[in-house]
Design a protein around this motif. Structure first.
Motif, PDB file in Angstrom:
ATOM      1  N   VAL A 165     -18.995  10.458 -80.514  1.00  0.00           N
ATOM      2  CA  VAL A 165     -19.985  10.534 -79.442  1.00  0.00           C
ATOM      3  C   VAL A 165     -20.452  11.977 -79.251  1.00  0.00           C
ATOM      4  CG1 VAL A 165     -20.404  10.092 -76.994  1.00  0.00           C
ATOM      5  CG2 VAL A 165     -18.986   8.518 -78.309  1.00  0.00           C
TER       6      VAL A 165
ATOM      7  N   GLN B 228     -22.339   7.592 -82.629  1.00  0.00           N
ATOM      8  CA  GLN B 228     -23.065   7.015 -81.493  1.00  0.00           C
ATOM      9  C   GLN B 228     -24.072   8.060 -81.036  1.00  0.00           C
ATOM     10  OE1 GLN B 228     -20.741   4.858 -78.522  1.00  0.00           O
ATOM     11  NE2 GLN B 228     -22.105   5.547 -76.887  1.00  0.00           N
TER      12      GLN B 228
ATOM     13  N   THR C 118     -22.011   0.896 -74.293  1.00  0.00           N
ATOM     14  CA  THR C 118     -22.050   0.909 -75.756  1.00  0.00           C
ATOM     15  C   THR C 118     -20.730   1.403 -76.318  1.00  0.00           C
ATOM     16  OG1 THR C 118     -24.417   1.374 -75.679  1.00  0.00           O
ATOM     17  CG2 THR C 118     -23.299   1.793 -77.762  1.00  0.00           C
ATOM     18  N   ALA C 119     -20.160   2.437 -75.699  1.00  0.00           N
ATOM     19  CA  ALA C 119     -18.886   2.970 -76.177  1.00  0.00           C
ATOM     20  C   ALA C 119     -17.782   1.920 -76.078  1.00  0.00           C
ATOM     21  CB  ALA C 119     -18.507   4.215 -75.384  1.00  0.00           C
TER      22      ALA C 119
ATOM     23  N   ASN D 204     -18.296  -0.633 -78.796  1.00  0.00           N
ATOM     24  CA  ASN D 204     -17.936  -0.096 -80.109  1.00  0.00           C
ATOM     25  C   ASN D 204     -16.425   0.001 -80.287  1.00  0.00           C
ATOM     26  OD1 ASN D 204     -20.357   0.328 -81.504  1.00  0.00           O
ATOM     27  ND2 ASN D 204     -20.779   2.235 -80.412  1.00  0.00           N
TER      28      ASN D 204
END
Length: 568
Positions: free
Chosen positions: A263, A289, A296-297, A300
């Motif tokens: 990230v 990402q 979203t994290a 994932n």
């Protein structure tokens, strides 16, 4: 003084979380080829629906290197990239470096004028740029900025008019712009077209070029703003990069079985080097990402069985506090490395207790020291991890010194000085700034105030240069003050960092209006959002009749901070 020592940090080698075999790779291109052979069938990158192995990644990087060579890139040329985290970023960047180029990553939060400044000052010859990201056309903003710099407001004119001429009038050294998508404006090239241009180059030619690169060659120039407000480019070599992040991977315990959600932005050493480079040394799977979004994290981490998640404390706090956290399987998560801000002991305890994260480490670094200075070790007590940034990494020394550079005893605050193999080769084309930053006997002045304990653990307590950190991004008041000073209604301005519950710190601007001005705080903040990267934009503006200054005319920021302690 804290000294990093290899003797206490040796462990298993290769893919079990120990040292990589550095004898096989002293440059980035050699590392890419080695990992492509060593971890050939291991999944290298997962980006959306695209999944490629290390062998496939190696082939893509060589194709990108061939295209760079076919388009005139030679050893030592600067190649810039202005794009969010993606597979294309990895391939383009590693391809350029494999062709012998020096990588110049640009902050994706930059506005067009900020990007054009770094492109021009670095003399970048080739630029890889994203299309539209977060609703902004990077191509259009760069055209406008370069057009204005070239005396053509709007930037619509321009185009290749002769040898050395590029598509942007204000950037004469920039010969080509490659858009990392299937569409590009007339004077730019698509990623597909660029790659195709190198297909006539033999593989042996690419390997010969890579062989011309040695460990002492520059691998990248990371531009970081200083207190003067003028971005400075820290020059780092291949050997420095690989040695530093082999150590990082070893101390963190990174393994070939790990799946690493990256990230942290690739334009920063935390994302590119502690992410991409570290994964290459161990054969870990990279999952880029492009922007941090907690939903979203979480998705994932669960879907990809993510085991490694470095990032600033705010990232991990967001995951822990998300109301839907329990709906996601986060059981594979085993390693967290954090830093860039104060790390609450409670956060370390929650990561271990609520998420079952076996290893939580903190670290400290800056671009001028290859991004890494100190790091905690596996097995350190939670209180040490939460209250310090660990000890000097092997091959480096850390000293806390007084104003004259004399070392101070443990427990006494002073400026943090660093010496060792990680220290930059200097600022790009800026000898005066280099001489100011690095002493004659090799100590880097960090500008940070810290305290060493008896065991050599470093705790950062303040910042001499007034820098503050917004959600993991370094914000420099002098730079922001210069930009705000361009507003026609601003007569004087000072910026400080104030506490913020979500981002750690944010900017507050004290502004003196010009006579007759009725500009409001909302007006100024809205203007700032158009003119500077979002993390630099002050969240609070307070108008004052005058700024407090000392006898020499310098703003006394301590007086401004008194009224803001505890604000949030």
């Amino acid at each position: 003084m804290s000294d990093g020592d290899d003797r206490g940090d040796r462990g298993d080698r290769g893919d079990r979380g120990g040292r990589g075999d550095r004898s096989d790779w002293d440059t980035v291109p050699r590392l890419v080829r080695w990992s492509a052979e060593r971890y050939a069938d291991t999944e290298a990158v997962v980006d959306g629906r695209t999944r490629i192995t290390y062998a496939e990644l190696g082939a893509r990087v060589e194709r990108a290197a061939a295209a760079c060579m076919a388009n005139g890139v030679t050893v030592g040329d600067r190649v810039a990239i202005w794009a969010p985290n993606s597979l294309e970023w990895i391939v383009a960047a590693l391809g350029a470096v494999s062709a012998g180029a020096v990588l110049v990553p640009l902050n994706t939060r930059f506005k067009g004028t900020e990007a054009a400044d770094v492109l021009g000052r670095s003399g970048s010859r080739l630029l890889f740029v994203t299309g539209t990201f977060l609703g902004t056309s990077y191509v259009a903003s760069l055209r406008r900025a370069a057009g204005e710099a070239g005396g053509e407001v709007g930037g619509e004119a321009g185009g290749s008019t002769g040898p050395g001429a590029g598509p942007l009038p204000g950037l004469p050294e920039l010969e080509q712009v490659v858009v990392l998508s299937d569409d590009a404006p007339p004077d730019f090239r698509t990623w597909k077209d660029f790659l195709a241009s190198g297909e006539g180059l033999a593989e042996a030619e690419v390997h010969r070029r890579a062989a011309q690169v040695d460990g002492d060659c520059l691998s990248d120039i990371i531009f970081t703003s200083g207190t003067t407000g003028r971005p400075k480019g820290a020059m780092i070599t291949h050997a420095q990069t690989l040695r530093a992040y082999d150590i990082w991977a070893h101390l963190a315990g990174l393994r070939s079985s790990d799946r690493y959600l990256i990230v942290n932005p690739f334009f920063h050493t935390f994302g590119y080097k502690a992410g991409v480079i570290a994964c290459l040394t161990r054969g870990a799977t990279m999952i880029p990402q492009p922007v941090f979004n907690v939903d979203t994290a979480l998705a994932n981490i669960a879907a990809e069985r993510v085991s490694v998640l470095p990032g600033p404390p705010t990232l991990h706090q967001s995951l822990l506090d998300h109301p839907a956290r329990d709906a996601h399987d986060l059981s594979a998560l085993r390693l967290v490395v954090t830093g860039a801000a104060v790390v609450p002991l409670r956060l370390v305890e929650r990561l271990r207790g609520e998420l079952g994260v076996g290893t939580v480490l903190t670290a400290y670094g800056l671009s001028e020291a290859s991004g890494i200075v100190t790091m905690c070790r596996r097995g350190d007590e939670p209180s040490v991890i939460a209250s310090t940034s660990g000890r000097a990494i092997p091959g480096t020394e850390v000293r806390v010194a007084d104003a004259d550079g004399a070392p101070l005893p443990a427990g006494t605050p002073g400026e943090v000085l660093v010496r060792g193999f990680t220290i930059m080769r200097g600022y790009y084309e800026d000898e005066p700034a280099t001489a100011e930053a690095i002493t004659e006997d090799g100590w880097l002045r960090t500008g940070d105030v810290g305290v060493l304990d008896e065991a050599g653990n470093l705790r950062i307590t303040d910042r001499i240069k007034d820098m503050y950190i917004v959600g993991g991004f370094n914000a420099y008041p002098a730079e922001i003050e210069q930009l705000l000073g361009l507003h026609p209604d601003v007569a004087d301005v000072a910026v400080i960092g104030i506490p913020d519950a979500r981002l750690g710190e944010v900017g507050k601007a004290y502004v003196v209006r010009r006579p007759g001005s009725v500009v409001t705080a909302d007006d100024l903040i809205a203007w700032a959002r158009r003119e500077m990267a979002n993390y630099k934009v002050p969240r609070v503006v307070e108008f004052v009749a005058a700024l407090p200054r000392n006898a020499s005319g310098k703003v006394v920021k301590g007086e401004l901070r008194v009224g803001d302690r505890g604000a949030g």
